[in-house]
Design an enzyme around this catalytic site. Sequence first.
Site, short mmCIF file in Angstrom:
data_model
loop_
_atom_site.label_atom_id
_atom_site.label_comp_id
_atom_site.label_asym_id
_atom_site.label_seq_id
_atom_site.Cartn_x
_atom_site.Cartn_y
_atom_site.Cartn_z
CB ALA A 67 -1.03 -0.07 1.07
CB ALA B 81 4.79 2.50 1.49
CE LYS B 82 4.01 -1.25 8.66
NZ LYS B 82 5.13 -0.60 9.35
N GLY B 83 3.54 -2.96 3.45
CA GLY B 83 3.34 -4.22 2.63
C GLY B 83 3.39 -5.24 3.67
#
Length: 431
Positions: free
Chosen positions: A76, A121-123
């Site tokens: 994201a 962001a983050k994943g």
Amino acid sequence: MSDQLRSSRNERPEQTHATEESALETARRQLHRAAAQLDLDTDIVTRLEQPACVHEVSVPIERESGQIEVFTGYRAQHDSVRGPYKGGLRYHPEVTRDECVGLAIWMTWKCAVMDIPFGGAKGGITVNPKQLSAREKERLTRRFTQEVRPVIGPTKDIPAPDMGTDPQTMAWLMDAYSMQHGETVPGVATGKPPSVGGSVGREEAPGRSVALITRSACEHYGWDLSGLTVAVQGYGSVGANAARLLDSWGATIVAISDVNGAMYDPDGIDTESVPSHDEEPEAVTTYAETTIPNEELLTLDVDVLIPSALGNVITQENADDVSAGCVVEGANGPTTSGGDAVLEERQIPVIPDILANAGGVTVSYFEWLQDINRRSWSLDRVHDELDAEMLAAWQRVRDEFENRDVTWRDAANIVALSRVANAHETRGLWP
Ligand code: NAD
């Protein structure tokens, strides 16, 4: 703890709270709380409610059994107005699209509150990493990297370790990206081992920043560090480093814990004599003469409580039992929205994670600078620059806290949102 704080907490009126929120709901509510304090173009707030992009990918790997299993991965990307996206990559069974979006929004604020030129962001991959062999984890990481390769990179989006991932995972990610790129690209990920472009001082940086911010908060409230009583939940990278630094500065660490329970000594624990999670996993209670449950650690009558293990530990249900004079969030999201509301009513200050543990992303930024400049920094330089960045961020947040009479969390979000909104206003909307 001051008498003033103690008495005001006993006078809290009975109130009910909404049920606990998801990370995404919390992130959006915090955005609106901060926006309400600022004279902002509402269109910018509307834009910031949504991620710029969420990439969802299938990650097939061959298990040790020879069978193929397909996992789902996400990245994201919330907002890049101030620079490339930056955020962790987590391997956990409960990873969802919405959780990644909520955590990506928090990363936007964390980078902005530190004035780092990155966006959020983050994943993650929905997987239980404990059920993967090392070779399966490596295959999963390399295949995920390949799937998101077009949208990551040193000037696009820079992953870092998070729950279930570590420096080795980042080394595999960097290697997979570099092999396809045709040259070594260390700046594609941070939190790598120093042998492949990682920074010295990165591992202890979040704990160091928690200790630095705790010291600044104590100065603000007029509490002397010598004799300050502190309870720390979680004795890993964040908790152990924070506890040891505060101990070395004269604070009395009365409780530390791991997943098995807490060591308690009202006279003070010699923090160097107890191995951290990294040095000897889950060993805290085996070194203890007196142990107490983790739930009791959270209720100890101490000056400062530092929850540094996991999220959602201070909730609407137990926040009334918190007896600390101040909470400094070492973990990400240790206080739920319901818990936060109770602590606010009881006037227990909560110094938020996006400021307190931001030493991690700050030294990740230093690592990225070292990687793109092909020049390593000394540990002294990393510490000096981190200390200066943390002090500057603290002072900026403290100004908002004092001038606006808001919570510390709101103050940090206001600093972050005003920087992000200002960049949006200045750049404008294309086309
Ligand atoms: P870690 O794995 O090094 O240590 C975690 C510690 O918490 C261990 O001592 C473990 O035993 C303990 N723990 C686990 N479950 C527990 C439970 N149910 N009750 C009590 N203790 C428990 O992890 P870390 O890197 O120190 O991260 C801790 C928190 O800080 C996480 O929320 C993480 O997202 C956050 N954080 C980490 C970094 C980083 O770079 N390491 C940066 C910012 C925030």
